[in-house]
Design a protein around this motif. Structure first.
Motif, PDB file in Angstrom:
ATOM      1  N   LYS A  80      -5.582   3.431   4.956  1.00 41.85           N
ATOM      2  CA  LYS A  80      -6.784   3.593   5.845  1.00 41.85           C
ATOM      3  C   LYS A  80      -8.215   3.139   5.340  1.00 41.85           C
ATOM      4  N   GLN A  81      -8.337   3.702   4.048  1.00 42.41           N
ATOM      5  CA  GLN A  81      -9.725   3.255   3.497  1.00 42.41           C
ATOM      6  C   GLN A  81      -9.928   2.028   2.402  1.00 42.41           C
ATOM      7  N   LEU A  82      -8.527   1.383   2.099  1.00 44.43           N
ATOM      8  CA  LEU A  82      -8.450   0.370   1.696  1.00 44.43           C
ATOM      9  C   LEU A  82      -7.644  -0.829   2.325  1.00 44.43           C
ATOM     10  N   PRO A  83      -8.040  -1.226   3.511  1.00 41.40           N
ATOM     11  CA  PRO A  83      -6.767  -1.761   4.425  1.00 41.40           C
ATOM     12  C   PRO A  83      -6.437  -3.341   3.894  1.00 41.40           C
ATOM     13  N   ASP A  84      -7.320  -3.935   3.108  1.00 44.11           N
ATOM     14  CA  ASP A  84      -6.868  -5.150   2.411  1.00 44.11           C
ATOM     15  C   ASP A  84      -6.127  -5.062   1.033  1.00 44.11           C
ATOM     16  N   VAL A  85      -5.849  -3.797   0.642  1.00 44.47           N
ATOM     17  CA  VAL A  85      -5.358  -3.674  -0.465  1.00 44.47           C
ATOM     18  C   VAL A  85      -3.555  -3.232  -0.140  1.00 44.47           C
ATOM     19  N   LYS A  86      -2.675  -3.824  -0.857  1.00 43.50           N
ATOM     20  CA  LYS A  86      -1.361  -3.489  -0.428  1.00 43.50           C
ATOM     21  C   LYS A  86      -0.811  -2.363  -1.361  1.00 43.50           C
ATOM     22  N   VAL A  87      -0.103  -1.535  -0.629  1.00 47.00           N
ATOM     23  CA  VAL A  87       0.167  -0.106  -1.365  1.00 47.00           C
ATOM     24  C   VAL A  87       1.666   0.059  -0.949  1.00 47.00           C
ATOM     25  N   LEU A  88       2.227   0.048  -2.086  1.00 41.82           N
ATOM     26  CA  LEU A  88       3.756   0.126  -2.269  1.00 41.82           C
ATOM     27  C   LEU A  88       4.313   1.504  -2.819  1.00 41.82           C
ATOM     28  N   GLU A  89       5.572   2.058  -2.229  1.00 42.93           N
ATOM     29  CA  GLU A  89       6.052   3.317  -2.900  1.00 42.93           C
ATOM     30  C   GLU A  89       7.348   2.952  -3.798  1.00 42.93           C
ATOM     31  N   SER A  90       7.224   3.481  -4.991  1.00 46.48           N
ATOM     32  CA  SER A  90       8.240   3.471  -5.790  1.00 46.48           C
ATOM     33  C   SER A  90       9.491   4.409  -5.671  1.00 46.48           C
ATOM     34  N   ARG A  91       9.207   5.266  -4.793  1.00 46.54           N
ATOM     35  CA  ARG A  91      10.163   6.333  -4.073  1.00 46.54           C
ATOM     36  C   ARG A  91       9.972   6.527  -2.775  1.00 46.54           C
ATOM     37  N   PRO A  92      10.421   5.560  -1.860  1.00 42.05           N
ATOM     38  CA  PRO A  92       9.862   5.942  -0.502  1.00 42.05           C
ATOM     39  C   PRO A  92      10.601   6.855   0.299  1.00 42.05           C
ATOM     40  N   THR A  93      11.665   7.288  -0.355  1.00 43.17           N
ATOM     41  CA  THR A  93      12.493   8.284   0.380  1.00 43.17           C
ATOM     42  C   THR A  93      12.427   9.698  -0.506  1.00 43.17           C
ATOM     43  N   PRO A  94      13.114  10.713   0.064  1.00 40.40           N
ATOM     44  CA  PRO A  94      13.145  11.937  -0.954  1.00 40.40           C
ATOM     45  C   PRO A  94      14.032  11.838  -2.061  1.00 40.40           C
ATOM     46  N   TYR A  95      15.028  11.046  -1.869  1.00 42.62           N
ATOM     47  CA  TYR A  95      16.106  10.846  -3.061  1.00 42.62           C
ATOM     48  C   TYR A  95      15.468  10.211  -4.371  1.00 42.62           C
ATOM     49  N   PHE A  96      16.006  10.688  -5.320  1.00 42.09           N
ATOM     50  CA  PHE A  96      15.955  10.358  -6.666  1.00 42.09           C
ATOM     51  C   PHE A  96      15.979   8.673  -7.151  1.00 42.09           C
ATOM     52  N   VAL A  97      14.787   8.160  -8.020  1.00 43.18           N
ATOM     53  CA  VAL A  97      14.836   6.900  -8.187  1.00 43.18           C
ATOM     54  C   VAL A  97      14.902   6.995  -9.998  1.00 43.18           C
TER      55      VAL A  97
END
Length: 318
Positions: A80-97
């Motif tokens: 929302k606050q940095l719309p030009d920045v790509k934000v990625l999740e290393s654990r996108p689900t509740p499960y262990f990585v």
């Protein structure tokens, strides 16, 4: 004499090629590299099923749930606050990585920042008190005969009390793990992120000039990690939280030294502290923490993008 001059000129030419191979990676305009990709890492996770848990536990809350919920809110705030920045999740689900998968994900996506979200825990305090004494019977041998004797011995009792530890902490990779960070930068970092498959560049990773540049970047990553961690703790203080400061762990933290970028690990609070556990379980508390982290990232981004180049660049504009 002619041969000596020839070798000298050839040596200088080779060194120039190596240095040029680095200098060409800096932005052509001379401006600092932009922060374009942020990796948000929710610590721990469910292992195989929702009943197999990982991480710390409080009276009601679990670290894998809290870190996941807050990370989702951090991602939403950053987008929302940095719309030009790509934000990625290393654990996108509740499960262990696994830790390696998290680091590989950050490196392969050429992240500019790695932010890992966790919760802390402190074991109960243990106190041993003398509660009196008792008479104890024992036997000895006197001239080959078994003789009964008695003696008075103290009686102890162990008590456990809630640990008062509370507050936030933000970790950076340990200074004594610098070589590990350099190895990761060599293998996965910006130097060879795009060029490692291009034989025409002929860059030798064993070349002293290359190693020196890696060492410089490692120091910059460390300095920037401390800078971001300090701002994060400052934002927590502004929000009314107690800060335990920026720290390094003696054993090191794998994801911090295995990511080729400035990296921090945020401890949101102690689940062993009932008041903090309730705060971190609440939607309002989670949102406050997410907003503090986001505001810190914004301040950090503005700071490093205004100053001299503090990060190497690649073809993605890093």
């Amino acid at each position: 004499m002619k041969n000596q001059w020839t070798f000298a000129i050839a040596g200088l030419f080779c060194c120039s090629l190596v240095i040029f191979s680095f200098s060409k990676k800096e932005p052509a305009s001379g401006k600092v590299a932009k922060i374009s990709t942020i990796i948000v890492d929710a610590g721990h996770g469910f292992k195989g099923s929702l009943t197999a848990r990982d991480g710390a536990f409080g009276t009601e809350a679990a670290e894998d749930e809290i870190s996941y919920d807050v990370s989702k809110k951090v991602v939403a705030e950053l987008q929302k606050q940095l719309p030009d920045v790509k934000v990625l999740e290393s654990r996108p689900t509740p499960y262990f990585v696994t830790l390696k998968q998290r680091a590989d994900f950050a490196n392969s996506n050429k992240g500019n920042l790695f932010i890992s979200i966790h919760c802390n825990f402190a074991p109960k305090l243990r106190e041993v008190r003398r509660e009196g004494s008792r008479t104890e019977t024992y036997y000895t041998k006197v001239k080959g005969k078994r003789v009964k004797r008695t003696r008075v011995v103290p009686v102890y009792k162990t008590y456990y009390f809630p640990n008062p530890a509370h507050g936030t902490e933000t970790y950076v990779f340990a200074a004594h793990k610098t070589e590990d960070k350099e190895d990761i930068i060599m293998e996965n970092g910006d130097i060879f992120q795009n060029e490692k498959d291009d034989e025409s560049l002929n860059v030798n990773i064993n070349d002293p000039v290359v190693k020196q540049q890696v060492a410089i970047w490692t120091k910059q990553f460390f300095a920037n990690s401390v800078k971001l961690a300090t701002i994060v703790e400052d934002e927590f203080i502004k929000a009314g939280r107690f800060s335990r400061g920026v720290k390094q762990r003696q054993k090191g933290i794998f994801v911090l030294q295995a990511t080729a970028m400035p990296s921090i690990l945020v401890e949101l609070g102690f689940l062993s502290n009932r008041a903090e556990e309730e705060f971190l379980m609440s939607p309002a508390g989670q949102q406050q923490m997410a907003e503090s982290i986001t505001q810190a990232v914004k301040r950090y981004k503005e700071l490093v993008e205004k100053g001299p180049t503090v990060q190497p660049s690649n073809n993605s504009g890093r």
